[in-house]
Design a protein around this motif. Structure first.
Motif, mmCIF file in Angstrom:
data_model
loop_
_atom_site.group_PDB
_atom_site.id
_atom_site.type_symbol
_atom_site.label_atom_id
_atom_site.label_comp_id
_atom_site.label_asym_id
_atom_site.label_seq_id
_atom_site.Cartn_x
_atom_site.Cartn_y
_atom_site.Cartn_z
ATOM 1 N N TYR A 20 -45.866 25.792 24.218
ATOM 2 C CA TYR A 20 -45.912 26.910 25.159
ATOM 3 C C TYR A 20 -44.928 28.005 24.742
ATOM 4 C CZ TYR A 20 -45.663 29.522 29.523
ATOM 5 O OH TYR A 20 -45.665 30.516 30.458
ATOM 6 N N ALA A 21 -43.770 27.603 24.213
ATOM 7 C CA ALA A 21 -42.748 28.554 23.771
ATOM 8 C C ALA A 21 -43.008 29.064 22.362
ATOM 9 C CB ALA A 21 -41.373 27.901 23.840
ATOM 10 N N GLY A 22 -44.065 28.576 21.722
ATOM 11 C CA GLY A 22 -44.386 29.028 20.364
ATOM 12 C C GLY A 22 -43.585 28.327 19.294
ATOM 13 N N ILE A 23 -43.046 27.162 19.587
ATOM 14 C CA ILE A 23 -42.237 26.417 18.626
ATOM 15 C C ILE A 23 -43.112 25.391 17.927
ATOM 16 C CG2 ILE A 23 -40.286 24.830 18.354
ATOM 17 C CD1 ILE A 23 -39.056 26.211 20.841
ATOM 18 N N GLU A 24 -43.116 25.463 16.602
ATOM 19 C CA GLU A 24 -43.919 24.542 15.795
ATOM 20 C C GLU A 24 -43.060 23.502 15.077
ATOM 21 O OE1 GLU A 24 -47.275 24.295 15.457
ATOM 22 O OE2 GLU A 24 -47.466 25.795 17.050
ATOM 23 N N ALA A 25 -41.796 23.832 14.853
ATOM 24 C CA ALA A 25 -40.905 22.891 14.158
ATOM 25 C C ALA A 25 -39.530 22.965 14.807
ATOM 26 C CB ALA A 25 -40.814 23.232 12.676
ATOM 27 N N ILE A 26 -38.858 21.815 14.820
ATOM 28 C CA ILE A 26 -37.546 21.735 15.469
ATOM 29 C C ILE A 26 -36.655 20.771 14.689
ATOM 30 C CG2 ILE A 26 -38.284 19.906 17.049
ATOM 31 C CD1 ILE A 26 -36.489 21.223 19.185
ATOM 32 N N ALA A 27 -35.388 21.128 14.580
ATOM 33 C CA ALA A 27 -34.388 20.236 13.976
ATOM 34 C C ALA A 27 -33.160 20.289 14.876
ATOM 35 C CB ALA A 27 -34.035 20.683 12.566
ATOM 36 N N SER A 28 -32.682 19.138 15.285
ATOM 37 C CA SER A 28 -31.520 19.059 16.166
ATOM 38 C C SER A 28 -30.482 18.158 15.511
ATOM 39 C CB SER A 28 -31.951 18.503 17.527
ATOM 40 O OG SER A 28 -30.914 18.640 18.451
ATOM 41 N N LEU A 29 -29.276 18.682 15.347
ATOM 42 C CA LEU A 29 -28.208 17.938 14.679
ATOM 43 C C LEU A 29 -27.033 17.742 15.627
ATOM 44 C CD1 LEU A 29 -29.453 20.075 12.350
ATOM 45 C CD2 LEU A 29 -28.108 18.498 11.011
ATOM 46 N N PRO A 30 -26.370 16.589 15.552
ATOM 47 C CA PRO A 30 -25.223 16.328 16.437
ATOM 48 C C PRO A 30 -24.006 17.149 16.023
ATOM 49 C CG PRO A 30 -25.468 14.547 14.872
ATOM 50 C CD PRO A 30 -26.645 15.471 14.657
ATOM 51 N N LEU A 31 -23.227 17.547 17.021
ATOM 52 C CA LEU A 31 -21.935 18.183 16.768
ATOM 53 C C LEU A 31 -20.892 17.083 16.923
ATOM 54 C CD1 LEU A 31 -22.325 21.503 18.807
ATOM 55 C CD2 LEU A 31 -22.739 21.108 16.377
ATOM 56 N N LEU A 32 -20.432 16.566 15.793
ATOM 57 C CA LEU A 32 -19.505 15.432 15.771
ATOM 58 C C LEU A 32 -18.150 15.851 15.223
ATOM 59 C CD1 LEU A 32 -21.873 12.696 14.290
ATOM 60 C CD2 LEU A 32 -20.995 12.783 16.623
ATOM 61 N N THR A 50 -35.078 26.067 15.679
ATOM 62 C CA THR A 50 -36.519 26.049 15.925
ATOM 63 C C THR A 50 -37.201 27.079 15.032
ATOM 64 O OG1 THR A 50 -36.383 27.685 17.716
ATOM 65 C CG2 THR A 50 -36.237 25.356 18.344
ATOM 66 N N TRP A 51 -38.474 26.805 14.727
ATOM 67 C CA TRP A 51 -39.296 27.707 13.921
ATOM 68 C C TRP A 51 -40.624 27.922 14.633
ATOM 69 C CZ3 TRP A 51 -36.016 24.110 12.115
ATOM 70 C CH2 TRP A 51 -35.105 24.491 11.130
ATOM 71 N N ALA A 52 -41.150 29.120 14.459
ATOM 72 C CA ALA A 52 -42.438 29.453 15.060
ATOM 73 C C ALA A 52 -43.605 28.982 14.203
ATOM 74 C CB ALA A 52 -42.538 30.957 15.290
ATOM 75 N N THR A 53 -43.312 28.540 12.993
ATOM 76 C CA THR A 53 -44.358 28.030 12.105
ATOM 77 C C THR A 53 -43.986 26.620 11.667
ATOM 78 O OG1 THR A 53 -43.251 28.957 10.152
ATOM 79 C CG2 THR A 53 -44.908 30.338 11.218
ATOM 80 N N SER A 54 -44.978 25.878 11.285
ATOM 81 C CA SER A 54 -44.739 24.532 10.783
ATOM 82 C C SER A 54 -43.853 24.614 9.545
ATOM 83 C CB SER A 54 -46.081 23.864 10.445
ATOM 84 O OG SER A 54 -45.846 22.545 10.018
ATOM 85 N N THR A 55 -42.860 23.751 9.469
ATOM 86 C CA THR A 55 -41.862 23.847 8.400
ATOM 87 C C THR A 55 -41.565 22.473 7.824
ATOM 88 O OG1 THR A 55 -40.821 25.737 9.510
ATOM 89 C CG2 THR A 55 -39.508 24.600 7.873
ATOM 90 N N GLU A 56 -41.494 22.413 6.506
ATOM 91 C CA GLU A 56 -41.016 21.208 5.823
ATOM 92 C C GLU A 56 -39.545 21.440 5.526
ATOM 93 O OE1 GLU A 56 -42.778 18.738 3.477
ATOM 94 O OE2 GLU A 56 -44.798 19.028 4.251
ATOM 95 N N PHE A 57 -38.732 20.453 5.823
ATOM 96 C CA PHE A 57 -37.296 20.617 5.635
ATOM 97 C C PHE A 57 -36.899 20.169 4.237
ATOM 98 C CE2 PHE A 57 -37.820 19.739 10.252
ATOM 99 C CZ PHE A 57 -37.501 21.011 10.699
ATOM 100 N N ALA A 58 -36.665 21.130 3.368
ATOM 101 C CA ALA A 58 -36.208 20.837 2.010
ATOM 102 C C ALA A 58 -34.768 20.334 2.079
ATOM 103 C CB ALA A 58 -36.284 22.096 1.151
ATOM 104 N N ALA A 59 -34.350 19.636 1.064
ATOM 105 C CA ALA A 59 -32.997 19.072 1.023
ATOM 106 C C ALA A 59 -31.942 20.165 1.190
ATOM 107 C CB ALA A 59 -32.784 18.309 -0.276
#
Length: 136
Positions: free
Chosen positions: A4-16, A28-37
């Motif tokens: 609904y928000a237009g988000i196709e890809a998401i990555a969430s990392l802990p703040l440690l 977040t990304w509006a398009t599908s994304t592959e996460f390269a190293a």
């Protein structure tokens, strides 16, 4: 919800910081994304920097609160003589420090005379507060 928000890809990392979880950083990304190293490495580095910044702010806030408590403990309520009304207000000059060498006192002497004393040890830090406490 994400669609609904237009988000196709998401990555969430802990703040440690030292194995303490302070929160998370989400990308977040509006398009599908592959996460390269390289992208994962960059996001991980950003999360580590953000965690350090959040921890520093937390520590500064705690120190400011402790300083304000200490300063308030130095500033006692004035004497309450019967024929004069004394009111006091302490407003720190340095907003971030909340402590310093300012002091006041009001008291009634043995002969009934009323005294008001005001002083300032130069500085806005714990050292100034410690010297002020000794002088006062």
């Amino acid at each position: 919800m994400y669609a609904y928000a237009g988000i196709e890809a998401i990555a969430s990392l802990p703040l440690l910081v030292d194995d303490r979880l302070l929160g998370c950083l989400t990308f977040t990304w509006a398009t599908s994304t592959e996460f390269a190293a390289a992208a994962v490495e960059l996001m991980t580095a950003l999360a580590a920097q953000a965690a350090q910044a959040v921890d520093r702010v937390r520590l500064i806030d705690a120190e400011r609160d402790q300083s304000a408590t200490l300063q308030r403990s130095f500033l006692t309520r004035p004497a309450r003589p019967t024929d004069v009304e004394i009111e006091v207000r302490y407003q720190p000059a340095a907003k971030h420090a909340q402590i310093g060498g300012d002091w006041y006192d009001a008291f009634v002497g043995p002969d009934g005379a009323q005294f008001i004393a005001v002083g300032d040890v130069v500085g806005h830090d714990m050292l100034a507060a410690a010297v002020m406490a000794q002088i006062r």
